[in-house]
Design an enzyme around this catalytic site. Structure first.
Site, PDB file in Angstrom:
ATOM      1  N   ASN A  86     -28.640 -39.669  -6.290  1.00  0.00           N
ATOM      2  CA  ASN A  86     -28.334 -41.002  -6.821  1.00  0.00           C
ATOM      3  C   ASN A  86     -28.921 -42.067  -5.907  1.00  0.00           C
ATOM      4  O   ASN A  86     -28.796 -41.973  -4.681  1.00  0.00           O
ATOM      5  CB  ASN A  86     -26.820 -41.192  -6.930  1.00  0.00           C
ATOM      6  CG  ASN A  86     -26.193 -40.267  -7.951  1.00  0.00           C
ATOM      7  OD1 ASN A  86     -26.749 -40.055  -9.031  1.00  0.00           O
ATOM      8  ND2 ASN A  86     -25.040 -39.705  -7.625  1.00  0.00           N
ATOM      9  N   GLY A  92     -24.860 -45.134  -9.182  1.00  0.00           N
ATOM     10  CA  GLY A  92     -23.541 -44.782  -8.677  1.00  0.00           C
ATOM     11  C   GLY A  92     -23.536 -44.261  -7.255  1.00  0.00           C
ATOM     12  O   GLY A  92     -22.572 -43.597  -6.854  1.00  0.00           O
ATOM     13  N   HIS A  97     -26.293 -42.741   2.777  1.00  0.00           N
ATOM     14  CA  HIS A  97     -27.040 -41.801   3.631  1.00  0.00           C
ATOM     15  C   HIS A  97     -27.579 -40.772   2.638  1.00  0.00           C
ATOM     16  O   HIS A  97     -26.778 -40.080   1.984  1.00  0.00           O
ATOM     17  CB  HIS A  97     -26.101 -41.171   4.671  1.00  0.00           C
ATOM     18  CG  HIS A  97     -26.735 -40.172   5.599  1.00  0.00           C
ATOM     19  ND1 HIS A  97     -26.536 -40.172   6.966  1.00  0.00           N
ATOM     20  CD2 HIS A  97     -27.546 -39.107   5.342  1.00  0.00           C
ATOM     21  CE1 HIS A  97     -27.201 -39.160   7.510  1.00  0.00           C
ATOM     22  NE2 HIS A  97     -27.826 -38.494   6.543  1.00  0.00           N
ATOM     23  N   HIS A  99     -28.552 -38.086   0.166  1.00  0.00           N
ATOM     24  CA  HIS A  99     -27.965 -36.747  -0.016  1.00  0.00           C
ATOM     25  C   HIS A  99     -28.318 -36.231  -1.392  1.00  0.00           C
ATOM     26  O   HIS A  99     -28.342 -36.972  -2.375  1.00  0.00           O
ATOM     27  CB  HIS A  99     -26.447 -36.789   0.167  1.00  0.00           C
ATOM     28  CG  HIS A  99     -25.765 -37.829  -0.680  1.00  0.00           C
ATOM     29  ND1 HIS A  99     -25.714 -39.150  -0.316  1.00  0.00           N
ATOM     30  CD2 HIS A  99     -25.126 -37.732  -1.871  1.00  0.00           C
ATOM     31  CE1 HIS A  99     -25.065 -39.828  -1.246  1.00  0.00           C
ATOM     32  NE2 HIS A  99     -24.712 -39.004  -2.210  1.00  0.00           N
TER      33      HIS A  99
HETATM   34  P1  AMP Z   1     -22.952 -40.486  -4.317  1.00  0.00           P
HETATM   35  O1  AMP Z   1     -22.090 -41.086  -5.391  1.00  0.00           O
HETATM   36  O2  AMP Z   1     -24.196 -39.849  -4.849  1.00  0.00           O
HETATM   37  O3  AMP Z   1     -23.219 -41.452  -3.187  1.00  0.00           O
HETATM   38  O4  AMP Z   1     -22.108 -39.271  -3.751  1.00  0.00           O
HETATM   39  C1  AMP Z   1     -21.312 -39.357  -2.610  1.00  0.00           C
HETATM   40  C2  AMP Z   1     -20.472 -38.107  -2.581  1.00  0.00           C
HETATM   41  O5  AMP Z   1     -19.939 -37.963  -1.282  1.00  0.00           O
HETATM   42  C3  AMP Z   1     -19.290 -38.100  -3.553  1.00  0.00           C
HETATM   43  O6  AMP Z   1     -19.409 -36.997  -4.439  1.00  0.00           O
HETATM   44  C4  AMP Z   1     -18.073 -37.986  -2.629  1.00  0.00           C
HETATM   45  O7  AMP Z   1     -17.061 -37.172  -3.175  1.00  0.00           O
HETATM   46  C5  AMP Z   1     -18.676 -37.373  -1.391  1.00  0.00           C
HETATM   47  N1  AMP Z   1     -17.994 -37.653  -0.143  1.00  0.00           N
HETATM   48  C6  AMP Z   1     -17.575 -38.857   0.319  1.00  0.00           C
HETATM   49  N2  AMP Z   1     -17.002 -38.728   1.532  1.00  0.00           N
HETATM   50  C7  AMP Z   1     -17.067 -37.406   1.837  1.00  0.00           C
HETATM   51  C8  AMP Z   1     -16.656 -36.636   2.966  1.00  0.00           C
HETATM   52  N3  AMP Z   1     -16.035 -37.193   4.021  1.00  0.00           N
HETATM   53  N4  AMP Z   1     -16.881 -35.308   2.942  1.00  0.00           N
HETATM   54  C9  AMP Z   1     -17.492 -34.725   1.885  1.00  0.00           C
HETATM   55  N5  AMP Z   1     -17.921 -35.404   0.805  1.00  0.00           N
HETATM   56  C10 AMP Z   1     -17.705 -36.727   0.780  1.00  0.00           C
HETATM   57 ZN    ZN Z   2     -25.748 -41.731   8.040  1.00  0.00          ZN
END
Ligand code: AMP
Ligand code: ZN
Length: 113
Positions: A86, A92, A97, A99
Site C-alpha cells: 500500500n 490505506g 515504513h 512493507h
Molecule cells: P498498511 O495499512 O499497509 O500500512 O499496513 C500496516 C500493517 O501493520 C497493518 O496490517 C497493521 O495491522 C500492522 N501493524 C501495525 N503495527 C504493528 C505491530 N506493532 N506489529 C505487527 N504488525 C503491525
Molecule cells: Zn521505520
C-alpha cells in the site's frame, strides 16, 4: 523510536519474527486479515515506495523472494496467495515504513476494495 517497524527491526518492540537477514525482516501482522498474514520489510527505514532509491532495488527484490519462500513454508504457494504494497493515503497505508503484506489461506477478490 518513532517508527514501529524500525523498533521491531531493532528488537526494541515485540513481534513474531518469521525470517530475518542482513537486509530484510519478516514478522506476523498484529491484526491478521487472513490465515497467513506476514509483513516483509527492509531493515532500512523507507517511508513509502515513493522514497525508494536505486540502491534499494535488490533489497525490495529480496522482500519478494522472502514472500515466496514464506508462502511455501506456510503451504499456500501452490493454491495461491497475494502480495500487497500500500502506498500513501488512498491505498490505506498506515505505517510509513515500506512493507509487503503476504496474505494467504483464503480466496481474495479482484479488483480489491
Ligand atoms: P498498511 O495499512 O499497509 O500500512 O499496513 C500496516 C500493517 O501493520 C497493518 O496490517 C497493521 O495491522 C500492522 N501493524 C501495525 N503495527 C504493528 C505491530 N506493532 N506489529 C505487527 N504488525 C503491525
Ligand atoms: Zn521505520
Amino acid at each position: 523510536m518513532a517508527c514501529v517497524f524500525c523498533a521491531i527491526v531493532e528488537r526494541q518492540a515485540p513481534a513474531r519474527i518469521e525470517y530475518e537477514d542482513d537486509q530484510v525482516v519478516a514478522f506476523q501482522d498484529i491484526h491478521p486479515v487472513a490465515p497467513v498474514h506476514v509483513l516483509i520489510v527492509p531493515r532500512r527505514h523507507i517511508e513509502t515506495l515513493n522514497e525508494v532509491t536505486p540502491e534499494d532495488i535488490s533489497t525490495l527484490g529480496r522482500c519478494l523472494y522472502v514472500a515466496r519462500q514464506l508462502a511455501r513454508a506456510k503451504g499456500t504457494d501452490e493454491r495461491g496467495y497475494r502480495v500487497v504494497l500500500n502506498v500513501r493515503a488512498l491505498a490505506g497505508q498506515s505505517v510509513y515504513h515500506v512493507h509487503f503484506h503476504l496474505l494467504g489461506g483464503r480466496p481474495f477478490r479482484w479488483p480489491p476494495g
